[in-house]
Design a protein around this motif. Structure first.
Motif, mmCIF file in Angstrom:
data_model
loop_
_atom_site.group_PDB
_atom_site.id
_atom_site.type_symbol
_atom_site.label_atom_id
_atom_site.label_comp_id
_atom_site.label_asym_id
_atom_site.label_seq_id
_atom_site.Cartn_x
_atom_site.Cartn_y
_atom_site.Cartn_z
ATOM 1 N N ALA A 50 -4.061 9.849 -11.389
ATOM 2 C CA ALA A 50 -3.754 8.814 -10.809
ATOM 3 C C ALA A 50 -3.228 8.546 -9.815
ATOM 4 O O ALA A 50 -2.790 8.687 -8.674
ATOM 5 C CB ALA A 50 -5.420 7.683 -11.123
ATOM 6 N N LEU A 51 -1.929 8.797 -10.340
ATOM 7 C CA LEU A 51 -0.306 8.547 -9.790
ATOM 8 C C LEU A 51 -0.114 9.758 -8.725
ATOM 9 O O LEU A 51 0.333 9.443 -8.176
ATOM 10 C CB LEU A 51 0.955 9.089 -10.851
ATOM 11 N N LEU A 52 -1.194 11.152 -8.576
ATOM 12 C CA LEU A 52 -0.393 11.831 -7.522
ATOM 13 C C LEU A 52 -1.747 11.912 -6.501
ATOM 14 O O LEU A 52 -1.219 11.493 -5.398
ATOM 15 C CB LEU A 52 -1.754 13.052 -8.145
ATOM 16 N N LEU A 53 -2.801 10.512 -6.752
ATOM 17 C CA LEU A 53 -2.696 9.663 -5.469
ATOM 18 C C LEU A 53 -2.354 8.971 -4.377
ATOM 19 O O LEU A 53 -1.978 9.275 -3.268
ATOM 20 C CB LEU A 53 -3.745 9.429 -5.390
ATOM 21 N N ARG A 54 -0.589 9.006 -4.783
ATOM 22 C CA ARG A 54 0.279 8.063 -4.389
ATOM 23 C C ARG A 54 0.700 9.468 -3.119
ATOM 24 O O ARG A 54 1.417 9.218 -2.109
ATOM 25 C CB ARG A 54 1.176 7.977 -5.023
ATOM 26 N N ARG A 55 0.776 10.185 -3.481
ATOM 27 C CA ARG A 55 1.304 11.785 -2.361
ATOM 28 C C ARG A 55 0.318 11.629 -1.370
ATOM 29 O O ARG A 55 0.363 12.415 -0.264
ATOM 30 C CB ARG A 55 1.072 13.189 -2.848
ATOM 31 N N THR A 56 -1.350 10.970 -1.817
ATOM 32 C CA THR A 56 -2.371 11.210 -0.488
ATOM 33 C C THR A 56 -2.444 9.816 0.771
ATOM 34 O O THR A 56 -1.789 9.492 0.535
ATOM 35 C CB THR A 56 -3.648 11.376 -1.122
ATOM 36 N N ASP A 57 -1.892 10.558 1.577
ATOM 37 C CA ASP A 57 -2.222 9.661 2.918
ATOM 38 C C ASP A 57 -3.252 9.013 3.399
ATOM 39 O O ASP A 57 -4.321 10.446 3.942
ATOM 40 C CB ASP A 57 -1.745 10.679 3.996
ATOM 41 N N THR A 59 -4.637 6.725 5.236
ATOM 42 C CA THR A 59 -4.533 6.131 6.601
ATOM 43 C C THR A 59 -5.810 6.582 7.471
ATOM 44 O O THR A 59 -5.840 7.413 7.724
ATOM 45 C CB THR A 59 -3.403 6.012 7.549
#
Length: 71
Positions: A50-57, A59
Motif C-alpha cells: 500500500a505504501l508503494l501507492l504513494r509513488r503513483t500519480d 491525479t
C-alpha cells in the motif's frame, strides 16, 4: 490494490486449510506460533504494498494521459 487483493486471497487459500489441520493426517501440523508469524508477515506485505501507492500519480490528468498513451 489488486496486488493486495491477490496476496490476501492467495495467503488465505493456503494458510487457512493449513491452520485447520488439513495435512494433519500426514503428520504436518502448523503450530499456532508459526501461524501468528505468517499472519503478521502478511499484514506487513499488504502495508508495504500500500505504501508503494504513494509513488503513483493518481491525479485525473495523469490518469487520462496514461490511458491515452496505451492506445
Amino acid at each position: 490494490m489488486k496486488q493486495n487483493l491477490w496476496w490476501a486471497a492467495g495467503y488465505n487459500l493456503l494458510s487457512v486449510p493449513l491452520a485447520a489441520g488439513i495435512l494433519a493426517s500426514v503428520g504436518f501440523v502448523l503450530p499456532m506460533s508459526v501461524g501468528a508469524i505468517l499472519m503478521s508477515l502478511s499484514t506487513i506485505v499488504v502495508a508495504l504494498n500500500a505504501l508503494l501507492l504513494r509513488r503513483t500519480d493518481l491525479t485525473p490528468a495523469a490518469s487520462t494521459r496514461s490511458i491515452l498513451e496505451r492506445q
